[in-house]
Scaffold this active site. Structure first.
Site, PDB file in Angstrom:
ATOM      1  N   ARG A  27     -19.360  14.106 -25.614  1.00  0.00           N
ATOM      2  CA  ARG A  27     -18.161  13.654 -24.891  1.00  0.00           C
ATOM      3  C   ARG A  27     -16.913  13.752 -25.767  1.00  0.00           C
ATOM      4  O   ARG A  27     -15.809  13.894 -25.261  1.00  0.00           O
ATOM      5  CB  ARG A  27     -18.339  12.205 -24.431  1.00  0.00           C
ATOM      6  CG  ARG A  27     -19.449  11.999 -23.408  1.00  0.00           C
ATOM      7  CD  ARG A  27     -19.674  10.501 -23.173  1.00  0.00           C
ATOM      8  NE  ARG A  27     -20.740  10.252 -22.213  1.00  0.00           N
ATOM      9  CZ  ARG A  27     -22.036  10.222 -22.523  1.00  0.00           C
ATOM     10  NH1 ARG A  27     -22.413  10.440 -23.790  1.00  0.00           N
ATOM     11  NH2 ARG A  27     -22.941   9.985 -21.593  1.00  0.00           N
ATOM     12  N   LYS A  80       9.481  -3.968 -11.009  1.00  0.00           N
ATOM     13  CA  LYS A  80      10.938  -3.927 -10.860  1.00  0.00           C
ATOM     14  C   LYS A  80      11.635  -5.277 -11.024  1.00  0.00           C
ATOM     15  O   LYS A  80      12.857  -5.369 -10.841  1.00  0.00           O
ATOM     16  CB  LYS A  80      11.313  -3.339  -9.497  1.00  0.00           C
ATOM     17  CG  LYS A  80      10.947  -4.208  -8.303  1.00  0.00           C
ATOM     18  CD  LYS A  80      11.404  -3.540  -7.001  1.00  0.00           C
ATOM     19  CE  LYS A  80      11.148  -4.432  -5.800  1.00  0.00           C
ATOM     20  NZ  LYS A  80      11.594  -3.795  -4.550  1.00  0.00           N
ATOM     21  N   CYS A 188      -4.427  -4.844  -0.996  1.00  0.00           N
ATOM     22  CA  CYS A 188      -3.561  -4.354   0.074  1.00  0.00           C
ATOM     23  C   CYS A 188      -4.249  -4.580   1.417  1.00  0.00           C
ATOM     24  O   CYS A 188      -5.439  -4.288   1.570  1.00  0.00           O
ATOM     25  CB  CYS A 188      -3.275  -2.866  -0.124  1.00  0.00           C
ATOM     26  SG  CYS A 188      -2.234  -2.148   1.178  1.00  0.00           S
ATOM     27  N   THR A 190      -2.652  -3.475   4.380  1.00  0.00           N
ATOM     28  CA  THR A 190      -1.879  -2.675   5.335  1.00  0.00           C
ATOM     29  C   THR A 190      -2.761  -2.138   6.463  1.00  0.00           C
ATOM     30  O   THR A 190      -2.373  -2.165   7.642  1.00  0.00           O
ATOM     31  CB  THR A 190      -1.184  -1.509   4.613  1.00  0.00           C
ATOM     32  OG1 THR A 190      -0.197  -2.037   3.718  1.00  0.00           O
ATOM     33  CG2 THR A 190      -0.506  -0.563   5.597  1.00  0.00           C
ATOM     34  N   GLY A 222      -4.386   3.933  -5.876  1.00  0.00           N
ATOM     35  CA  GLY A 222      -5.179   2.945  -5.164  1.00  0.00           C
ATOM     36  C   GLY A 222      -6.576   3.413  -4.818  1.00  0.00           C
ATOM     37  O   GLY A 222      -6.845   4.604  -4.699  1.00  0.00           O
ATOM     38  N   ARG A 289       8.559  -9.715   9.845  1.00  0.00           N
ATOM     39  CA  ARG A 289       7.485  -8.931   9.257  1.00  0.00           C
ATOM     40  C   ARG A 289       6.265  -9.803   8.978  1.00  0.00           C
ATOM     41  O   ARG A 289       6.302 -11.025   9.162  1.00  0.00           O
ATOM     42  CB  ARG A 289       7.941  -8.252   7.968  1.00  0.00           C
ATOM     43  CG  ARG A 289       8.306  -9.200   6.838  1.00  0.00           C
ATOM     44  CD  ARG A 289       8.547  -8.449   5.539  1.00  0.00           C
ATOM     45  NE  ARG A 289       7.336  -7.749   5.111  1.00  0.00           N
ATOM     46  CZ  ARG A 289       7.295  -6.947   4.042  1.00  0.00           C
ATOM     47  NH1 ARG A 289       8.392  -6.743   3.323  1.00  0.00           N
ATOM     48  NH2 ARG A 289       6.175  -6.350   3.693  1.00  0.00           N
ATOM     49  N   CYS A 319     -16.685  15.019 -17.276  1.00  0.00           N
ATOM     50  CA  CYS A 319     -16.357  16.380 -17.722  1.00  0.00           C
ATOM     51  C   CYS A 319     -17.566  17.055 -18.360  1.00  0.00           C
ATOM     52  O   CYS A 319     -17.797  18.251 -18.150  1.00  0.00           O
ATOM     53  CB  CYS A 319     -15.181  16.345 -18.691  1.00  0.00           C
ATOM     54  SG  CYS A 319     -13.592  15.914 -17.914  1.00  0.00           S
TER      55      CYS A 319
END
Length: 366
Positions: A27, A80, A188, A190, A222, A289, A319
């Site tokens: 490896r 942010k 999440c 959504t 994700g 929302r 690999c």
């Protein structure tokens, strides 16, 4: 009229990678570094193309200090919500890390003004991550065009989307790297709240194909739960893989640390569209929302270094199984096979090695 697409779309859990003859002896012979030249910024970057997500509990300055330098040389998308002054302080103390960190921004006027101030204070930052939940709006496309015009020499990451035509539009609008993924993340919701999404493996395959036709790049954002999923994302053509939940729970992750009655420690981890995040940064969930994320606790896992090495070790092993001496060769050497079962869990889900060590450490303290 509504349409129904009947082609089967796949997720990481639906496939395995078929092994192939290999001349590699170890490896350690595998090179995970990539060098990319970006179509719009006309700038090159070299490093290991794994990215810490721009979430409160992952994209921290502490994470950058741990992952942006050798032996990892990852990218960290800083969340942010740091102030301009905090960026200045980090920049002055860790100027050598700035080429491997990204400043994150929304698409609003206040966001872009703050972005301008940060980049004026920290000119060595290479990457800008323009991040919204829904990358399909005309407003977002206009924001991408505006940011590229404002900072033409910065490498611009934009997303999120899951289809080839939107990848092409964002690249032609000035983005260099497109974030791919709607709804696959561990915190999440959504897909549950909106019914919108796309299985992540198929999204990466299709979006990478579209991007590479325009000399663009994509991030698989994700859905990774283990090093094998990271390898599958690279095998599917992703140029970068972004991790959130896999990097949560470490010393470098922000978030509240709690001690359970049994002595085990856990850390808080939450999605950036969760009510927890919106209450922290926006004063609550707006009436128009719904929350599209959740807040969970994850086992405390100590320093992130060992997890990062585990991820890289897993990809190197992939690999060697496929005969790829460089990460660059992995997608060319990958053949996916559809499966009905990934692993044998007769003895339950195996804990992360760091979780075992942490439990042993807690036991000694008791």
């Amino acid at each position: 009229m509504p349409r129904l697409e009947t082609d089967i779309k796949l997720d990481y859990k639906d496939v395995l990678i078929r092994p192939k003859r290999s001349t590699l002896k170890s490896r350690s012979e595998v090179d995970l570094k990539r060098t990319y030249t970006f179509r719009n910024a006309e700038k090159s970057w070299t490093g290991v193309p794994i990215i810490a997500a721009n979430m409160d509990t992952v994209g921290t300055f502490e994470m950058a200090m741990a992952l942006c330098s050798k032996p990892h040389q990852w990218i960290v998308c800083i969340h942010k919500h740091y102030s301009v002054q905090e960026w200045k302080d980090f920049s002055s103390a860790h100027a050598d890390l700035l080429p491997n960190v990204s400043v994150s921004s929304g698409s609003g006027a206040e966001d872009l003004e703050k972005l301008k101030l940060i980049l004026e204070s920290c000119p060595s930052v290479n990457f800008i991550c323009l991040d919204v939940a829904n990358g399909y709006s005309e407003h977002f496309v206009a924001a991408v065009q505006k940011v590229h015009k404002m900072f033409p020499k910065h490498i611009l990451i934009a997303g999120n989307v899951v289809t080839g035509e939107m990848v092409e539009e964002l690249l032609l609008s000035g983005a260099d790297i497109i974030k791919v993924g709607i709804g696959p993340g561990s915190v999440c919701t959504t897909r549950k709240q909106t019914g919108v999404g796309y299985p992540q493996l198929s999204a990466v395959l299709e979006c990478a194909d579209a991007a590479h036709g325009l000399n663009g790049h994509v991030i698989a954002d994700g859905g990774c739960t283990c090093p094998g999923d990271v390898a599958k994302a690279f095998g599917a053509g992703a140029d970068f893989v972004m991790l959130g939940g896999m990097l949560a729970g470490h010393d470098e992750s922000s978030g509240e640390t709690l001690e359970l009655t049994n002595g085990n420690k856990v850390k808080r981890f939450y999605g950036m569209s969760s009510s927890t995040a919106m209450e922290k940064h926006s004063g609550g969930v707006a009436e128009y929302r719904a929350s599209e994320g959740k807040s969970v606790t994850v086992p405390y896992r100590g320093p992130v270094k060992q997890t990062a090495l585990e991820v890289m070790g897993g990809v190197r092993s992939t690999c060697t199984y496929t005969g790829a001496s460089k990460l660059k060769e992995l997608s060319k050497r990958t053949t996916f096979i559809r499966v009905t079962q990934q692993i044998n869990e007769i003895f339950g889900k195996a804990p992360n090695e760091q979780e075992v060590k942490q439990k042993q450490s807690n036991g000694k303290k008791e």
